[in-house]
Design an enzyme around this catalytic site. Structure first.
Site, PDB file in Angstrom:
ATOM      1  N   GLY A  18      47.062  67.468 136.129  1.00  0.00           N
ATOM      2  CA  GLY A  18      48.410  67.638 135.597  1.00  0.00           C
ATOM      3  C   GLY A  18      49.331  66.490 135.990  1.00  0.00           C
ATOM      4  O   GLY A  18      50.072  65.946 135.160  1.00  0.00           O
ATOM      5  N   TYR A 141      32.919  81.253 139.146  1.00  0.00           N
ATOM      6  CA  TYR A 141      33.768  80.240 138.518  1.00  0.00           C
ATOM      7  C   TYR A 141      33.123  79.734 137.223  1.00  0.00           C
ATOM      8  O   TYR A 141      33.781  79.607 136.181  1.00  0.00           O
ATOM      9  CB  TYR A 141      33.965  79.082 139.502  1.00  0.00           C
ATOM     10  CG  TYR A 141      34.781  77.923 138.966  1.00  0.00           C
ATOM     11  CD1 TYR A 141      36.176  77.997 138.920  1.00  0.00           C
ATOM     12  CD2 TYR A 141      34.161  76.762 138.522  1.00  0.00           C
ATOM     13  CE1 TYR A 141      36.923  76.928 138.439  1.00  0.00           C
ATOM     14  CE2 TYR A 141      34.897  75.696 138.043  1.00  0.00           C
ATOM     15  CZ  TYR A 141      36.282  75.772 138.000  1.00  0.00           C
ATOM     16  OH  TYR A 141      37.018  74.729 137.518  1.00  0.00           O
ATOM     17  N   PRO A 168      35.317  67.548 131.891  1.00  0.00           N
ATOM     18  CA  PRO A 168      35.284  66.321 132.682  1.00  0.00           C
ATOM     19  C   PRO A 168      34.190  66.389 133.746  1.00  0.00           C
ATOM     20  O   PRO A 168      33.815  67.473 134.192  1.00  0.00           O
ATOM     21  CB  PRO A 168      36.660  66.272 133.352  1.00  0.00           C
ATOM     22  CG  PRO A 168      37.265  67.621 133.174  1.00  0.00           C
ATOM     23  CD  PRO A 168      36.370  68.462 132.309  1.00  0.00           C
ATOM     24  N   THR A 169      33.700  65.218 134.142  1.00  0.00           N
ATOM     25  CA  THR A 169      32.819  65.160 135.319  1.00  0.00           C
ATOM     26  C   THR A 169      33.726  65.117 136.562  1.00  0.00           C
ATOM     27  O   THR A 169      34.886  65.499 136.480  1.00  0.00           O
ATOM     28  CB  THR A 169      31.874  63.940 135.233  1.00  0.00           C
ATOM     29  OG1 THR A 169      32.643  62.796 134.837  1.00  0.00           O
ATOM     30  CG2 THR A 169      30.780  64.170 134.192  1.00  0.00           C
ATOM     31  N   VAL A 171      36.433  64.541 138.965  1.00  0.00           N
ATOM     32  CA  VAL A 171      37.712  63.832 138.842  1.00  0.00           C
ATOM     33  C   VAL A 171      38.223  63.455 140.233  1.00  0.00           C
ATOM     34  O   VAL A 171      38.090  64.223 141.194  1.00  0.00           O
ATOM     35  CB  VAL A 171      38.764  64.736 138.158  1.00  0.00           C
ATOM     36  CG1 VAL A 171      39.996  63.920 137.793  1.00  0.00           C
ATOM     37  CG2 VAL A 171      38.189  65.431 136.934  1.00  0.00           C
ATOM     38  N   LYS A 192      38.170  61.751 156.029  1.00  0.00           N
ATOM     39  CA  LYS A 192      37.280  61.535 157.182  1.00  0.00           C
ATOM     40  C   LYS A 192      37.302  60.083 157.676  1.00  0.00           C
ATOM     41  O   LYS A 192      37.259  59.836 158.882  1.00  0.00           O
ATOM     42  CB  LYS A 192      35.841  61.925 156.812  1.00  0.00           C
ATOM     43  CG  LYS A 192      35.586  63.420 156.767  1.00  0.00           C
ATOM     44  CD  LYS A 192      34.127  63.646 156.421  1.00  0.00           C
ATOM     45  CE  LYS A 192      33.741  65.103 156.539  1.00  0.00           C
ATOM     46  NZ  LYS A 192      32.307  65.270 156.220  1.00  0.00           N
ATOM     47  N   ARG A 213      26.577  61.450 141.369  1.00  0.00           N
ATOM     48  CA  ARG A 213      27.681  62.033 140.608  1.00  0.00           C
ATOM     49  C   ARG A 213      28.314  60.982 139.698  1.00  0.00           C
ATOM     50  O   ARG A 213      28.314  59.795 140.009  1.00  0.00           O
ATOM     51  CB  ARG A 213      28.773  62.584 141.544  1.00  0.00           C
ATOM     52  CG  ARG A 213      28.355  63.755 142.435  1.00  0.00           C
ATOM     53  CD  ARG A 213      28.158  65.033 141.626  1.00  0.00           C
ATOM     54  NE  ARG A 213      27.795  66.171 142.482  1.00  0.00           N
ATOM     55  CZ  ARG A 213      26.538  66.568 142.703  1.00  0.00           C
ATOM     56  NH1 ARG A 213      25.521  65.902 142.146  1.00  0.00           N
ATOM     57  NH2 ARG A 213      26.298  67.625 143.458  1.00  0.00           N
ATOM     58  N   ASP A 275      23.364  69.726 150.421  1.00  0.00           N
ATOM     59  CA  ASP A 275      23.629  68.664 149.451  1.00  0.00           C
ATOM     60  C   ASP A 275      24.250  69.221 148.161  1.00  0.00           C
ATOM     61  O   ASP A 275      24.794  68.473 147.361  1.00  0.00           O
ATOM     62  CB  ASP A 275      22.318  67.962 149.063  1.00  0.00           C
ATOM     63  CG  ASP A 275      22.038  66.736 149.933  1.00  0.00           C
ATOM     64  OD1 ASP A 275      22.989  66.186 150.510  1.00  0.00           O
ATOM     65  OD2 ASP A 275      20.860  66.341 150.010  1.00  0.00           O
TER      66      ASP A 275
END
Length: 301
Positions: A18, A141, A168-169, A171, A192, A213, A275
């Site tokens: 958004g 979900y 979307p992949t 984001v 981190k 990814r 993983d």
């Protein structure tokens, strides 16, 4: 003076995507006939049908970008699959049904690549959404998000509505959730590295670092959302993603973040941590048929 003919309501308007849409619109990609309204959970509880209806009656949108959802990382999903299912089903049904009742011309909802079947062939594409159960870690979900596609088809066939969805992949970008426990992988790694630099310790990455990814920069995704809202007329969802060749391993992502933040310490992989899915490579061939020249921001940049 151009007359405003489109009133675009963005639910979940203060989240990662958004905020990206708001910035892209403010930076000159909005059009003179468009008025943009960004709302958050402070403006209405979308699990309540009466509050959802009051929000729509107050703003009278002609178009809706529906981003609002209960979201969280792997470990939050594992704990609360039922909550994710019920909350998201209520939100989605209220938004879509209110949009239909009040005559909204177009709704673009946001799905996720985790809705795809766990057991599948790669790359995954838009035709494969309902071909088997999703990964068991976030089934609540995933099924709730899949139902948006089912509802969109229903509103199209029964009422001729132009309701669609994008997938979307992963984001990332400004205004991300940097919570190490509940956030996604890139903001978690950034947090981190920041802590490791302060304490002079090694950077510990959860898992083996081998999963792969496709990461899409939030401002690229925002520009694609504007295109979908204005130009894309199919009910069937469309995957918004960088190409398969731009897939990055978690190790490569951690190394890129360490380099960008000038962290010179050691990288340690904690293989006692899960993983998650090894890969969920998505095809952007459909997007490329529509927009062959779209330029994605390179990951390292």
């Amino acid at each position: 003076m151009t007359e405003v003919t489109k009133r675009i309501l963005v639910t979940g308007g203060t989240g990662l995507v958004g905020r990206a849409i708001e910035k892209v619109v403010a930076d000159g990609e909005g059009q003179p006939d468009e008025e943009w309204i960004f709302v958050s959970s402070r403006d209405a509880d979308l699990t309540s049908s009466s509050e959802t209806k009051a929000l729509f009656e107050r703003h009278k949108p002609t178009h809706v970008i529906h981003l609002a959802a209960m979201v969280g990382g792997l470990f939050k999903n594992l704990r609360s699959n039922l909550d994710f299912w019920r909350t998201n089903i209520h939100i989605n049904d209220n938004v879509l049904h209110t949009a239909h009742e009040l005559g909204v011309q177009k709704v673009v909802s946001c799905l996720s690549t985790c809705i795809f079947p766990d057991k599948t062939t790669y790359p995954i594409d838009e035709t494969m959404i309902h071909n088997g159960p999703p990964h068991s870690s976030n089934f609540g979900y995933s099924y709730a998000k899949r139902m948006i596609d089912v509802q969109n088809r229903g509103y199209s066939e029964q009422h001729g509505r132009r309701f669609t969805a994008v997938i979307p992949t992963n984001v990332f970008g400004p205004h991300d959730n940097f919570n190490i426990e509940d956030g996604h992988v890139l903001p978690g790694l950034i947090h981190k590295v920041y802590l490791a630099k302060q304490s002079g310790s090694a950077l510990t990455v959860w898992g083996t670092g081998k999963p792969r990814r496709q990461f899409i920069y939030s401002l690229d995704l925002a520009r694609l959302f504007l295109w979908v809202l204005r130009e894309y007329d199919e009910v069937e969802p469309i995957i918004l993603s960088v190409g398969e060749e731009d897939e990055v391993s978690i190790r490569e992502a951690a190394e890129a973040i360490a380099e960008a933040m000038e962290f010179g310490g050691e990288l340690v992989f904690d293989t006692t941590k899960s993983d998650g899915q090894f890969k969920k490579t998505a095809s952007n061939a459909k997007l490329r048929r529509y927009l062959p020249g779209f330029q994605f921001t390179p990951f390292r940049k």
